[in-house]
Write a protein that holds these residues in place. Structure first.
Motif, PDB file in Angstrom:
ATOM      1  N   ARG A  80     -28.923  14.610  21.178  1.00 26.58           N
ATOM      2  CA  ARG A  80     -29.091  16.041  21.480  1.00 26.58           C
ATOM      3  C   ARG A  80     -27.773  16.781  21.319  1.00 26.58           C
ATOM      4  O   ARG A  80     -27.735  17.899  20.783  1.00 26.58           O
ATOM      5  N   ARG A  82     -25.262  15.952  19.316  1.00 24.12           N
ATOM      6  CA  ARG A  82     -24.877  16.003  17.906  1.00 24.12           C
ATOM      7  C   ARG A  82     -25.734  16.975  17.107  1.00 24.12           C
ATOM      8  O   ARG A  82     -25.272  17.560  16.118  1.00 24.12           O
ATOM      9  N   THR A  83     -27.008  17.133  17.481  1.00 24.43           N
ATOM     10  CA  THR A  83     -27.908  17.973  16.697  1.00 24.43           C
ATOM     11  C   THR A  83     -28.008  19.403  17.235  1.00 24.43           C
ATOM     12  O   THR A  83     -28.670  20.237  16.620  1.00 24.43           O
ATOM     13  N   LYS A  84     -27.350  19.661  18.344  1.00 27.68           N
ATOM     14  CA  LYS A  84     -27.371  21.022  18.900  1.00 27.68           C
ATOM     15  C   LYS A  84     -26.508  21.931  18.040  1.00 27.68           C
ATOM     16  O   LYS A  84     -25.368  21.607  17.706  1.00 27.68           O
ATOM     17  N   LYS A  85     -27.030  23.067  17.667  1.00 29.65           N
ATOM     18  CA  LYS A  85     -26.301  23.998  16.800  1.00 29.65           C
ATOM     19  C   LYS A  85     -25.022  24.472  17.464  1.00 29.65           C
ATOM     20  O   LYS A  85     -25.008  24.869  18.632  1.00 29.65           O
ATOM     21  N   THR A 142     -25.630   8.129  14.107  1.00 30.89           N
ATOM     22  CA  THR A 142     -25.912   9.491  14.560  1.00 30.89           C
ATOM     23  C   THR A 142     -24.654  10.336  14.468  1.00 30.89           C
ATOM     24  O   THR A 142     -24.678  11.488  14.027  1.00 30.89           O
ATOM     25  N   GLY A 145     -23.910  11.444  11.048  1.00 35.76           N
ATOM     26  CA  GLY A 145     -24.870  12.388  10.476  1.00 35.76           C
ATOM     27  C   GLY A 145     -25.919  11.726   9.610  1.00 35.76           C
ATOM     28  O   GLY A 145     -26.775  12.401   9.033  1.00 35.76           O
ATOM     29  N   LYS A 148     -30.456  11.815  11.909  1.00 32.75           N
ATOM     30  CA  LYS A 148     -30.531  13.171  12.463  1.00 32.75           C
ATOM     31  C   LYS A 148     -31.647  13.331  13.486  1.00 32.75           C
ATOM     32  O   LYS A 148     -31.655  14.292  14.248  1.00 32.75           O
ATOM     33  N   GLU A 149     -32.577  12.409  13.480  1.00 35.78           N
ATOM     34  CA  GLU A 149     -33.646  12.439  14.474  1.00 35.78           C
ATOM     35  C   GLU A 149     -34.110  11.016  14.758  1.00 35.78           C
ATOM     36  O   GLU A 149     -34.032  10.142  13.887  1.00 35.78           O
TER      37      GLU A 149
END
Length: 414
Positions: A80, A82-85, A142, A145, A148-149
Motif C-alpha cells: 500500500r 509503494r503503490t500510494k500516489k 514490490t 516496481g 504492483k499488485e
C-alpha cells in the motif's frame, strides 16, 4: 480424521503417496478438461497441511497461522505504501519491512539453540525458512516496481503451496501466479503428467532406494567405524573411514534431498504448476561456481538475487569498495556466511559457509589467470575431466564439514 497410524510428514514414506495421489484425482481430471478447481485445490492443500500439524505438532500449526497473519500485515502494508500516489520511495521503510519479515525466522534460529527446557513453548514450524524466503522476495520485488499488485488469495496459496512448503523448491510469485491463473491446454497438461510420473518414480529411486542405501544402511556403519578407529591428530581421529564417511554422506545428502525435491516438483506438475527444479547434475560441475548453479538451485539463485546482487549494487552505489574484485570477494563472504548462519548457529555451519566462500574466491582467481594465459594453459578432455574430479573432491570435503561428523571426531567439540 486421524491418520496418525502413518507418518503424514511430506513424502516421508511410500504409503503416504497413496493418500496423496487419491486426493489429487479430482485436480488431475479437472485440469485434463481444462478447468482449474481452485476451491478443491485450496481444500486439498489445507487438509494435508492440517495432517502435517495434527497431533503432537498442533502448536507448530498455531505458529504457522500467527506467522501468516504477521507476514500478511507487513507485505500488504508495504504494498500500500509503494503503490500510494505521491509516496516517496524511502529506503528505510523498505529496510524495515525486510527486517520485520526476517525477524521471526531469526528468532527461531536463535531460540532453537537454547538449552533444552529453557524455552517454555514450541518455536517455529515446518517450512518457516522457505515461506520467509518467498515473502522477502515479494517485498523486494514490490520495492523494485516489478510487483504492483498482490491478490491475497493467490498470495496465500503461493506461500502455503503444499508440495513445496516444507523444504522447497523456492518458487517466485510472478511465475507461480502465471501458472495458477489459468489451466494448461490438454496437450500441455499431458506433457505435465508425463513429466510428473517420471519425476515421481525418479524420486522413489533417489530417496527410498539410493538415499536409504547410503543414509540408513551404509552411513551408520561407517560412522561407528570412524569413531572407533584412527589415529588422533590434534585431538581429531583420522582414518580412511573418515574419507569413506565424506563420500557416503555426500551421496546420501544428494539422493535424499534430490529425491524429496523431485517429489515436490512431481506433485506440482500434477497440479499444473511448473515448480522449478532444484538439482541439475551437480556432480559434473567443472568448478565450484558451476556447482552452486546446479545444487539446490532455487536456494542458490535466491541468495544470489536477493543478497549477493543487492549488496553488490548497494556497495557500488555507496562506493564502499571501489575495487570490483575485492567487492565481489566481500559479497561472496557475506553471502556464504549468511547461508551458514541460516543452516544453524553451529560452528561447522559457519565454517562450511567460509569454506565455500574461500573456494569461490580461489576459483575466481584461477579463472582470471586462465583467461590471461589461455594460450599457455591446455584445454582438452583430460583437463575437463580433471576439473570435474577436483570440484567433486572440494564439494565432498565441504559436505564433511557440513555433516558435523568432525565435531564428533574432535574431542571437546560436541
Amino acid at each position: 480424521m486421524n491418520f496418525n497410524f502413518i507418518n503424514m510428514q511430506p513424502y516421508s514414506n511410500p504409503q503416504y503417496f497413496i493418500y496423496l495421489l487419491l486426493a489429487l484425482v479430482p485436480i488431475i481430471v479437472g485440469l485434463y478438461y481444462g478447468k482449474r478447481l481452485k476451491t478443491y485445490e485450496a481444500i486439498f492443500s489445507l487438509l494435508f497441511l492440517f495432517l502435517i500439524f495434527d497431533g503432537d505438532h498442533w502448536q507448530e500449526g498455531v505458529n504457522l497461522i500467527l506467522y501468516l497473519v504477521y507476514e500478511f500485515i507487513i507485505t500488504f502494508a508495504y504494498l500500500r505504501y509503494r503503490t500510494k500516489k505521491g509516496s516517496p520511495n524511502k529506503s528505510w521503510i523498505f529496510n524495515l519491512a525486510v527486517i520485520l519479515a526476517i525477524l521471526p525466522l531469526t528468532a527461531v534460529k536463535i531460540l532453537i539453540q537454547m538449552p533444552k527446557g529453557t524455552v517454555p513453548f514450541v518455536v517455529g514450524f515446518l517450512g518457516i525458512s522457505y515461506i520467509t524466503f518467498k515473502n522477502v522476495q515479494v517485498i523486494m520485488e514490490t520495492r523494485d516496481g516489478v510487483i504492483k499488485e498482490i491478490d491475497p488469495g493467490t498470495y496465500a496459496r503461493f506461500l502455503l503451496f503444499f508440495p513445496t512448503i516444507s523444504s522447497g523448491p523456492i518458487d517466485r510469485y510472478r511465475r507461480f501466479k502465471q501458472d495458477f491463473d489459468k489451466a494448461p491446454s490438454r496437450e500441455q497438461y499431458l506433457d505435465d503428467l508425463q513429466m510428473a510420473v517420471r519425476y515421481l518414480f525418479q524420486g522413489f529411486l533417489y530417496k527410498f532406494i539410493l538415499g536409504w542405501f547410503f543414509g540408513t544402511y551404509l552411513l551408520p556403519k561407517i560412522s561407528i567405524a570412524g569413531l572407533a578407529t584412527g589415529n588422533a591428530v590434534g585431538g581429531l581421529k583420522l582414518s580412511w573411514w573418515v574419507v569413506a564417511y565424506m563420500y557416503v554422506y555426500t551421496m546420501y545428502l544428494f539422493f535424499d534431498f534430490a529425491g524429496y525435491s523431485l517429489f515436490a516438483v512431481a506433485i506440482s506438475y500434477f497440479m499444473g504448476i511448473h515448480t522449478p527444479m532444484n538439482f541439475n547434475k551437480p556432480f559434473i560441475s567443472k568448478n565450484i561456481k558451476d556447482f552452486w548453479n546446479r545444487w539446490h538451485m532455487t536456494l542458490s539463485f535466491w541468495f544470489r538475487d536477493y543478497i549477493y546482487m543487492r549488496f553488490t549494487f548497494f556497495a557500488m552505489k555507496k562506493k564502499l569498495i571501489k575495487n570490483r574484485i575485492r567487492l565481489s570477494q566481500v559479497s561472496y563472504l557475506l553471502l556464504f556466511l549468511i547461508m551458514g548462519f541460516w543452516h544453524g548457529l553451529t560452528w561447522y555451519y559457519i565454517v562450511y559457509g567460509l569454506y565455500h566462500a574461500t573456494a569461490i574466491i580461489i576459483n575466481d582467481y584461477w579463472l582470471r589467470f586462465k583467461r590471461k594465459h589461455k594460450d599457455k594453459i591446455p584445454s582438452n578432455r583430460f583437463t575437463q575431466w580433471f576439473a570435474i574430479f577436483l570440484t567433486f573432491q572440494v564439494v565432498c570435503l565441504g559436505m564433511l564439514i557440513f555433516s558435523g561428523y568432525l565435531s564428533q571426531l574432535w574431542f571437546g567439540w560436541k
